[in-house]
Design a protein around this motif. Structure first.
Motif, PDB file in Angstrom:
ATOM      1  N   ILE A  46      22.855  76.092  29.879  1.00 46.84           N
ATOM      2  CA  ILE A  46      24.264  76.551  29.143  1.00 46.84           C
ATOM      3  C   ILE A  46      24.609  77.623  30.466  1.00 46.84           C
ATOM      4  CG2 ILE A  46      22.726  78.250  28.211  1.00 46.84           C
ATOM      5  CD1 ILE A  46      25.775  76.043  26.756  1.00 46.84           C
ATOM      6  N   PHE A  47      23.895  78.480  31.300  1.00 46.07           N
ATOM      7  CA  PHE A  47      24.839  79.238  31.602  1.00 46.07           C
ATOM      8  C   PHE A  47      25.471  78.687  32.846  1.00 46.07           C
ATOM      9  CE2 PHE A  47      22.660  83.037  29.252  1.00 46.07           C
ATOM     10  CZ  PHE A  47      21.329  82.831  28.927  1.00 46.07           C
ATOM     11  N   ALA A  48      24.624  77.943  33.454  1.00 42.41           N
ATOM     12  CA  ALA A  48      25.869  76.763  34.513  1.00 42.41           C
ATOM     13  C   ALA A  48      26.766  76.474  34.098  1.00 42.41           C
ATOM     14  CB  ALA A  48      24.653  75.474  34.579  1.00 42.41           C
ATOM     15  N   PHE A  49      27.314  76.874  33.205  1.00 43.86           N
ATOM     16  CA  PHE A  49      28.697  76.057  32.515  1.00 43.86           C
ATOM     17  C   PHE A  49      29.956  77.355  32.661  1.00 43.86           C
ATOM     18  CE2 PHE A  49      27.866  71.583  32.402  1.00 43.86           C
ATOM     19  CZ  PHE A  49      26.176  71.787  32.184  1.00 43.86           C
ATOM     20  N   LYS A  50      30.614  77.813  33.197  1.00 49.19           N
ATOM     21  CA  LYS A  50      32.098  78.427  32.582  1.00 49.19           C
ATOM     22  C   LYS A  50      32.420  78.062  31.428  1.00 49.19           C
ATOM     23  CE  LYS A  50      34.472  77.273  35.680  1.00 49.19           C
ATOM     24  NZ  LYS A  50      36.197  77.191  36.710  1.00 49.19           N
TER      25      LYS A  50
END
Length: 115
Positions: free
Chosen positions: A28-32
């Motif tokens: 989830i941290f990969a998505f802005k």
């Protein structure tokens, strides 16, 4: 591999609630930002809600006050809870994740609200 996948759709009576989940890969941290869209019968796909990596949430007028979007970092998921469901909420709900300069879309999950 970048991927988002929806789950949690189904049949619910008007006035009920539903919680949709969007699993985000690789993290989830990969998505802005993460967003939910829906396509109701006979209409174009429309934006429903979105949430940024900083947890700023925004909602379409159609669901404002009835919906809550959230990020669950323990499950790498973005969830959408909709309460007081109406028959006009019926449609296919899609998750979208903004990553880099592109958007990853899920396959959609059907939500049907019976009157």
């Amino acid at each position: 591999q970048v991927r988002v996948a929806e789950s949690g759709g189904g049949l619910v009576q008007a006035g009920g609630s539903l919680r949709l989940s969007c699993a985000a890969s690789p993290s989830i941290f990969a998505f802005k930002s993460m967003a939910w869209y829906r396509q109701t019968p006979g209409n174009e796909r429309e934006w429903v809600a979105s949430i940024t990596a900083g947890n700023t949430a925004n909602y379409a007028d159609a669901v404002k006050g009835r919906a809550t979007i959230s990020r669950d970092i323990t499950k790498n998921a973005a969830n959408l809870q909709i309460n007081s469901l109406k028959p006009e909420d019926t449609g296919v709900y899609f998750c979208a994740g903004a990553i880099g300069g592109s958007v990853a879309w899920g396959q959609g999950t059907q939500v049907t609200v019976s009157s």
